[in-house]
Write an enzyme that holds these catalytic residues in place. Structure first.
Site, mmCIF file in Angstrom:
data_model
loop_
_atom_site.group_PDB
_atom_site.id
_atom_site.type_symbol
_atom_site.label_atom_id
_atom_site.label_comp_id
_atom_site.label_asym_id
_atom_site.label_seq_id
_atom_site.Cartn_x
_atom_site.Cartn_y
_atom_site.Cartn_z
ATOM 1 C CG HIS A 197 -5.797 -2.251 0.618
ATOM 2 N ND1 HIS A 197 -5.274 -1.993 -0.633
ATOM 3 C CD2 HIS A 197 -5.057 -1.496 1.479
ATOM 4 C CE1 HIS A 197 -4.279 -1.133 -0.540
ATOM 5 N NE2 HIS A 197 -4.120 -0.820 0.731
ATOM 6 C CB SER A 249 -0.957 -0.047 1.195
ATOM 7 O OG SER A 249 -1.941 0.948 1.104
ATOM 8 C CG ASP A 296 -7.050 -3.420 -2.971
ATOM 9 O OD1 ASP A 296 -7.654 -2.562 -2.288
ATOM 10 O OD2 ASP A 296 -5.828 -3.626 -2.864
#
Length: 411
Positions: A384, A177, A352
């Site tokens: 995610h 991320s 996601d």
């Protein structure tokens, strides 16, 4: 008589609540109470702690798993091993890489594969809430940074320390991320930095977040602008730092009954995507005991700007400050087209809600050179957080990375 009954009820009701909590509360996993180094030790692994100081004075804590769970032989100690650096996402910490059982957690999987594993911690989180001169509880300037500074200062300081201690010239980088976004930004603005990265594995990679779904979409549309203006007016501050009070709330809600545990899981999923059989709901109390781990409100404001503007802008500080910092009224955009010399592997999912396929197509897929992207792995039914907490992440992601590294290291 009525007064006596009232007094009795005043005493008895709290006692009944306490008894209910003590008799019906579920036992919380040991990892709920442990910090990252303690958690690593609890599974029988060696752990080392290092500090490194950034050029702007932040003291960052690194956690190293030098070997697998098996006792290393003298040849293991003397021989150089692949160094892999794992970097967490927004509001997270080194905990993310050791959050599950050893056969499910990236940090342990890579250590058992024979790698020298380093876990980073960005400034402002639970483990990197330190500075050479600023007090995080008293000096607002401590929190005056966005992810621009994380990319510019934190990554080279942490990776430099890992290379110094390991005696290596370059390492394998795995980001999740925000840990991917900051590396893309670093490689695009500092081409020489690529010499320190052998291969770059991007999990749930972030380019733009303009097309994010779920709660982030709702908050961005309805409150994003107001939040940005508030931060500009009042200055940046600590955002969602870890606290004992929050841990107690988690323990006596998410960890109390199965129904509340499911409720906490559902709240988490509103931000990231849907669950499936690889989402371990019973671990939610442990996850939430360590996450959120803290950051700066400027980082959230910066992410809001990415949602509003599209693309990958540097932090918008307002026209006056922008002119001083950038020489122009509007913040410039990062451009990833110039990234070269680092083989990149993308691990992503259609499911996601934060790293969406549409955003990937408009930024990373569009800008990254096809010769640089040596692997693009679409993982089905992953939200995610599955990339770090999914119970099958080892088979879907970590073992793939292990195979690529071993093949590269043996050539």
């Amino acid at each position: 008589m009525r007064e006596s009954i009232s007094d009795l009820m005043t005493v008895m009701i709290p006692l009944l609540i306490i008894l209910l909590l003590s008799n019906y509360s579920k036992s919380v996993d040991l990892e709920f109470y442990l910090d990252t180094p303690e958690l690593i030790k609890s599974w029988g692994y060696s752990v080392e702690i290092y500090n490194t100081t950034t050029k702007d004075g932040f003291i960052l804590e690194l956690h190293r798993i030098p070997y697998g769970r098996e006792v290393p032989t003298s040849s293991d100690v003397n021989n150089s091993r692949p160094v892999i650096f794992l970097q967490h996402g927004f509001l997270c910490s080194s905990f993310d890489w050791v959050a599950n059982s050893p056969h499910q957690s990236a940090g342990f999987v890579f250590a058992d594969a024979g790698f020298d594993v380093w876990l980073g911690n960005f400034r402002g989180n639970t483990y990197s809430r330190k500075h050479v001169s600023l007090n995080p509880d008293k000096d607002p300037k401590f929190w005056d940074w966005s992810w621009d500074q994380i990319s510019e200062y934190d990554l080279p300081a942490m990776i430099g320390k890992a290379l110094e201690i390991s005696g290596q010239e370059s390492l394998y980088y795995t980001g999740f991320s925000l840990g991917t976004l900051t590396m893309f930004a670093k490689l695009s603005t500092d081409p020489k930095f690529s010499r320190k990265i052998k291969k770059y594995f991007a999990l749930a990679p972030i380019g733009s977040i303009k097309h994010a779904h779920g709660v982030f979409l709702f908050l961005g549309r309805h409150f994003g602008k107001d939040y940005e203006e508030y931060v500009k007016k009042h200055g940046s501050d600590e955002l969602f730092g870890s606290s004992l009070l929050f841990k107690k709330i988690v323990k006596y809600t998410c960890g109390l009954f199965d129904t509340l545990e499911e409720f906490c899981s559902d709240i988490t999923l509103l931000f990231i995507g849907t669950a499936n059989e690889n989402w371990n709901q019973t671990r939610i109390p442990v996850y939430l005991a360590h996450t959120p781990a803290g950051s700066s409100s400027n980082v959230m404001a910066h992410l809001d700007q990415m949602f509003s503007y599209g693309g990958v802008p540097t932090f918008d500080m307002g026209e006056e400050k922008n002119l001083k910092a950038y020489g122009q009224k509007l913040p410039p955009q990062y451009n990833f087209t110039g990234i070269a010399d680092v083989p990149i592997y993308l691990f992503w999912s259609d499911d996601d809600w934060l790293s969406t396929k549409q955003d990937l197509e408009e930024t990373l897929f569009a800008q990254l050179n096809s010769q640089v992207v040596q692997g693009s792995f679409r993982i089905e039914n992953y939200n995610h957080l599955h990339f770090i907490w999914g119970t099958n992440a080892a088979s879907q992601v970590y073992n793939v990375i292990t195979g690529i590294i071993l093949q590269d290291d043996n050539t």
